[in-house]
Design a protein around this motif. Structure first.
Motif, PDB file in Angstrom:
ATOM      1  N   MET A  22       0.865  -1.171   0.000  1.00  0.00           N
ATOM      2  CA  MET A  22       0.000   0.000   0.000  1.00  0.00           C
ATOM      3  C   MET A  22       0.903   1.222   0.000  1.00  0.00           C
ATOM      4  SD  MET A  22      -2.958   1.233   2.713  1.00  0.00           S
ATOM      5  CE  MET A  22      -3.791  -0.339   2.633  1.00  0.00           C
ATOM      6  N   THR A  23       0.631   2.146  -0.910  1.00  0.00           N
ATOM      7  CA  THR A  23       1.392   3.384  -0.976  1.00  0.00           C
ATOM      8  C   THR A  23       0.421   4.557  -1.011  1.00  0.00           C
ATOM      9  OG1 THR A  23       1.469   3.290  -3.396  1.00  0.00           O
ATOM     10  CG2 THR A  23       3.342   2.345  -2.200  1.00  0.00           C
ATOM     11  N   GLY A  24       0.898   5.698  -0.570  1.00  0.00           N
ATOM     12  CA  GLY A  24       0.076   6.902  -0.614  1.00  0.00           C
ATOM     13  C   GLY A  24      -0.048   7.539   0.753  1.00  0.00           C
ATOM     14  N   ASP A  25      -1.133   8.249   0.943  1.00  0.00           N
ATOM     15  CA  ASP A  25      -1.400   9.016   2.157  1.00  0.00           C
ATOM     16  C   ASP A  25      -2.115   8.118   3.171  1.00  0.00           C
ATOM     17  OD1 ASP A  25      -1.477  11.192   3.830  1.00  0.00           O
ATOM     18  OD2 ASP A  25      -3.119  12.194   2.762  1.00  0.00           O
ATOM     19  N   ILE A  26      -1.335   7.409   3.990  1.00  0.00           N
ATOM     20  CA  ILE A  26      -1.900   6.411   4.902  1.00  0.00           C
ATOM     21  C   ILE A  26      -2.408   7.106   6.160  1.00  0.00           C
ATOM     22  CG2 ILE A  26      -1.461   4.279   6.174  1.00  0.00           C
ATOM     23  CD1 ILE A  26       0.490   3.539   3.918  1.00  0.00           C
ATOM     24  N   LYS A  27      -3.660   7.548   6.052  1.00  0.00           N
ATOM     25  CA  LYS A  27      -4.397   8.182   7.149  1.00  0.00           C
ATOM     26  C   LYS A  27      -5.867   8.101   6.798  1.00  0.00           C
ATOM     27  CE  LYS A  27      -4.581  12.862   5.345  1.00  0.00           C
ATOM     28  NZ  LYS A  27      -4.331  14.266   5.542  1.00  0.00           N
ATOM     29  N   ASP A  28      -6.743   8.344   7.754  1.00  0.00           N
ATOM     30  CA  ASP A  28      -8.168   8.286   7.491  1.00  0.00           C
ATOM     31  C   ASP A  28      -8.529   9.276   6.392  1.00  0.00           C
ATOM     32  OD1 ASP A  28     -10.706   7.134   8.046  1.00  0.00           O
ATOM     33  OD2 ASP A  28     -11.295   9.004   9.049  1.00  0.00           O
ATOM     34  N   GLY A  29      -9.171   8.792   5.340  1.00  0.00           N
ATOM     35  CA  GLY A  29      -9.542   9.624   4.206  1.00  0.00           C
ATOM     36  C   GLY A  29      -8.441   9.796   3.180  1.00  0.00           C
ATOM     37  N   GLY A  30      -7.258   9.219   3.434  1.00  0.00           N
ATOM     38  CA  GLY A  30      -6.135   9.352   2.523  1.00  0.00           C
ATOM     39  C   GLY A  30      -6.333   8.570   1.237  1.00  0.00           C
ATOM     40  N   SER A  31      -5.727   9.051   0.172  1.00  0.00           N
ATOM     41  CA  SER A  31      -5.746   8.355  -1.118  1.00  0.00           C
ATOM     42  C   SER A  31      -4.546   7.422  -1.179  1.00  0.00           C
ATOM     43  CB  SER A  31      -5.673   9.363  -2.262  1.00  0.00           C
ATOM     44  OG  SER A  31      -6.835  10.152  -2.282  1.00  0.00           O
ATOM     45  N   VAL A  32      -4.810   6.139  -1.423  1.00  0.00           N
ATOM     46  CA  VAL A  32      -3.756   5.138  -1.484  1.00  0.00           C
ATOM     47  C   VAL A  32      -3.925   4.287  -2.738  1.00  0.00           C
ATOM     48  CG1 VAL A  32      -3.465   5.024   1.025  1.00  0.00           C
ATOM     49  CG2 VAL A  32      -5.023   3.430  -0.107  1.00  0.00           C
ATOM     50  N   THR A  33      -2.865   3.594  -3.069  1.00  0.00           N
ATOM     51  CA  THR A  33      -2.918   2.577  -4.114  1.00  0.00           C
ATOM     52  C   THR A  33      -2.469   1.281  -3.473  1.00  0.00           C
ATOM     53  OG1 THR A  33      -2.414   4.184  -5.834  1.00  0.00           O
ATOM     54  CG2 THR A  33      -2.050   1.871  -6.372  1.00  0.00           C
ATOM     55  N   ILE A  34      -3.290   0.246  -3.620  1.00  0.00           N
ATOM     56  CA  ILE A  34      -2.909  -1.054  -3.076  1.00  0.00           C
ATOM     57  C   ILE A  34      -2.468  -1.964  -4.215  1.00  0.00           C
ATOM     58  CG2 ILE A  34      -4.440  -0.875  -1.080  1.00  0.00           C
ATOM     59  CD1 ILE A  34      -6.157  -3.066  -2.542  1.00  0.00           C
ATOM     60  N   THR A  35      -1.544  -2.831  -3.894  1.00  0.00           N
ATOM     61  CA  THR A  35      -1.162  -3.907  -4.804  1.00  0.00           C
ATOM     62  C   THR A  35      -1.752  -5.166  -4.196  1.00  0.00           C
ATOM     63  OG1 THR A  35       0.860  -2.751  -5.390  1.00  0.00           O
ATOM     64  CG2 THR A  35       0.755  -5.110  -5.914  1.00  0.00           C
ATOM     65  N   PHE A  36      -2.518  -5.879  -5.003  1.00  0.00           N
ATOM     66  CA  PHE A  36      -3.340  -6.981  -4.526  1.00  0.00           C
ATOM     67  C   PHE A  36      -3.225  -8.122  -5.533  1.00  0.00           C
ATOM     68  CE2 PHE A  36      -7.471  -8.995  -3.588  1.00  0.00           C
ATOM     69  CZ  PHE A  36      -7.571  -8.834  -2.216  1.00  0.00           C
ATOM     70  N   ILE A  37      -3.136  -9.349  -5.057  1.00  0.00           N
ATOM     71  CA  ILE A  37      -3.169 -10.508  -5.946  1.00  0.00           C
ATOM     72  C   ILE A  37      -4.536 -11.152  -5.813  1.00  0.00           C
ATOM     73  CG2 ILE A  37      -2.240 -12.796  -6.441  1.00  0.00           C
ATOM     74  CD1 ILE A  37       0.470 -11.824  -5.439  1.00  0.00           C
ATOM     75  N   PHE A  38      -5.208 -11.300  -6.954  1.00  0.00           N
ATOM     76  CA  PHE A  38      -6.518 -11.965  -6.978  1.00  0.00           C
ATOM     77  C   PHE A  38      -6.443 -13.111  -7.967  1.00  0.00           C
ATOM     78  CE2 PHE A  38     -10.915 -12.662  -8.234  1.00  0.00           C
ATOM     79  CZ  PHE A  38     -11.546 -12.690  -7.007  1.00  0.00           C
ATOM     80  N   GLY A  39      -6.134 -14.291  -7.459  1.00  0.00           N
ATOM     81  CA  GLY A  39      -6.065 -15.480  -8.300  1.00  0.00           C
ATOM     82  C   GLY A  39      -4.863 -15.484  -9.227  1.00  0.00           C
ATOM     83  N   THR A  40      -5.034 -16.188 -10.352  1.00  0.00           N
ATOM     84  CA  THR A  40      -3.951 -16.320 -11.318  1.00  0.00           C
ATOM     85  C   THR A  40      -4.449 -15.976 -12.718  1.00  0.00           C
ATOM     86  OG1 THR A  40      -4.448 -18.668 -11.606  1.00  0.00           O
ATOM     87  CG2 THR A  40      -2.726 -18.108 -10.007  1.00  0.00           C
ATOM     88  N   THR A  41      -3.512 -15.659 -13.585  1.00  0.00           N
ATOM     89  CA  THR A  41      -3.828 -15.398 -14.987  1.00  0.00           C
ATOM     90  C   THR A  41      -3.987 -16.734 -15.708  1.00  0.00           C
ATOM     91  OG1 THR A  41      -1.507 -15.337 -15.613  1.00  0.00           O
ATOM     92  CG2 THR A  41      -2.514 -13.240 -14.948  1.00  0.00           C
ATOM     93  N   GLU A  42      -4.347 -16.682 -16.976  1.00  0.00           N
ATOM     94  CA  GLU A  42      -4.523 -17.918 -17.747  1.00  0.00           C
ATOM     95  C   GLU A  42      -3.252 -18.742 -17.833  1.00  0.00           C
ATOM     96  OE1 GLU A  42      -6.315 -17.123 -21.533  1.00  0.00           O
ATOM     97  OE2 GLU A  42      -8.098 -16.233 -20.603  1.00  0.00           O
ATOM     98  N   ASP A  43      -2.084 -18.097 -17.771  1.00  0.00           N
ATOM     99  CA  ASP A  43      -0.824 -18.851 -17.831  1.00  0.00           C
ATOM    100  C   ASP A  43      -0.319 -19.270 -16.450  1.00  0.00           C
ATOM    101  OD1 ASP A  43       0.072 -16.426 -16.861  1.00  0.00           O
ATOM    102  OD2 ASP A  43       1.511 -16.053 -18.469  1.00  0.00           O
ATOM    103  N   GLY A  44      -1.138 -19.061 -15.405  1.00  0.00           N
ATOM    104  CA  GLY A  44      -0.787 -19.508 -14.062  1.00  0.00           C
ATOM    105  C   GLY A  44      -0.006 -18.523 -13.224  1.00  0.00           C
ATOM    106  N   ALA A  45       0.318 -17.371 -13.774  1.00  0.00           N
ATOM    107  CA  ALA A  45       1.043 -16.348 -13.017  1.00  0.00           C
ATOM    108  C   ALA A  45       0.074 -15.622 -12.084  1.00  0.00           C
ATOM    109  CB  ALA A  45       1.682 -15.346 -13.971  1.00  0.00           C
ATOM    110  N   PRO A  46       0.576 -15.079 -10.972  1.00  0.00           N
ATOM    111  CA  PRO A  46      -0.316 -14.319 -10.082  1.00  0.00           C
ATOM    112  C   PRO A  46      -0.959 -13.148 -10.820  1.00  0.00           C
ATOM    113  CG  PRO A  46       1.807 -14.709  -9.039  1.00  0.00           C
ATOM    114  CD  PRO A  46       1.942 -15.139 -10.477  1.00  0.00           C
ATOM    115  N   ASN A  47      -2.251 -12.943 -10.605  1.00  0.00           N
ATOM    116  CA  ASN A  47      -2.984 -11.830 -11.202  1.00  0.00           C
ATOM    117  C   ASN A  47      -2.814 -10.617 -10.292  1.00  0.00           C
ATOM    118  OD1 ASN A  47      -4.689 -10.359 -12.876  1.00  0.00           O
ATOM    119  ND2 ASN A  47      -6.528 -11.074 -11.822  1.00  0.00           N
ATOM    120  N   VAL A  48      -1.787  -9.800 -10.582  1.00  0.00           N
ATOM    121  CA  VAL A  48      -1.444  -8.644  -9.749  1.00  0.00           C
ATOM    122  C   VAL A  48      -2.249  -7.437 -10.218  1.00  0.00           C
ATOM    123  CG1 VAL A  48       0.412  -7.127  -8.976  1.00  0.00           C
ATOM    124  CG2 VAL A  48       0.876  -9.556  -9.371  1.00  0.00           C
TER     125      VAL A  48
END
Length: 188
Positions: free
Chosen positions: A79-105
């Protein structure tokens, strides 16, 4: 309470009528997880784990985003950005895998819900290309005597794939919780 089963887009899901997010306690099992389908477009996933460490130690590990990817094999990675209540952040999240088996980032912008030492999360719209609606995701740290109850919950609202999402998220959240527990307890 006896759970019932349903099939959502080819995914088996367990439905219970009691939500952990509505009622947490230090008497919860060592690890807990359940999902509930509230309606065709509204579902929840609730997970928890007791960790043999202080809430401050759990919080410090949970919010050390620079090193999170070294112990988290899935879901939340950074997680990057303004880490406070109401702050704008960008999260990096893995949700499953792609068709070739790589993590879906995925990198996803969020507006943070934040209470120092106890809660971090977001309540933001889902992209329209995955059904729209809202994602209400929370991580909570609660004192339980000399242990800590870590709770991770998510609520998908107004999304036609809500039941499918939470069915996929349950094992991913339980893995994250177990890895957080191992990281905190291994580092104490």
């Amino acid at each position: 309470m006896k759970p019932s089963l349903f099939l959502a887009t080819g995914t088996l899901a367990i439905v219970t009528s009691k939500s952990l997010s509505a009622e947490n306690s230090c008497d919860a099992p060592l690890m807990h997880g359940n999902i509930a389908q509230i309606s065709a477009t509204h579902a929840t996933v609730d997970t928890s784990v007791r960790i043999d460490a202080s809430p401050a130690d759990v919080w410090a590990t949970l919010t050390d985003f620079a090193t999170m990817a070294s112990w988290s094999s899935g879901t939340l990675q950074d997680m990057t950005g303004d880490i406070k209540d109401g702050g704008s952040v960008t999260i990096t999240f893995i949700f499953g895998t792609t068709e070739d088996g790589a993590p879906n980032v995925m990198t996803i912008p969020h507006t943070l819900i934040y209470e120092e030492g106890s809660m971090i999360g977001w309540s933001d719209p889902f992209p329209e290309d995955i059904g729209g609606g809202h994602d209400n995701h929370l991580y909570r740290v609660e004192a339980c005597g000399d242990q800590t109850l870590f709770v991770q919950s998510d609520e998908i609202v107004d999304n036609p794939y809500a039941a499918n999402f939470v069915a996929q998220l349950l094992p991913m959240y339980q893995t994250f919780n177990a890895e957080l527990k191992a990281e905190v307890e291994g580092g104490s």
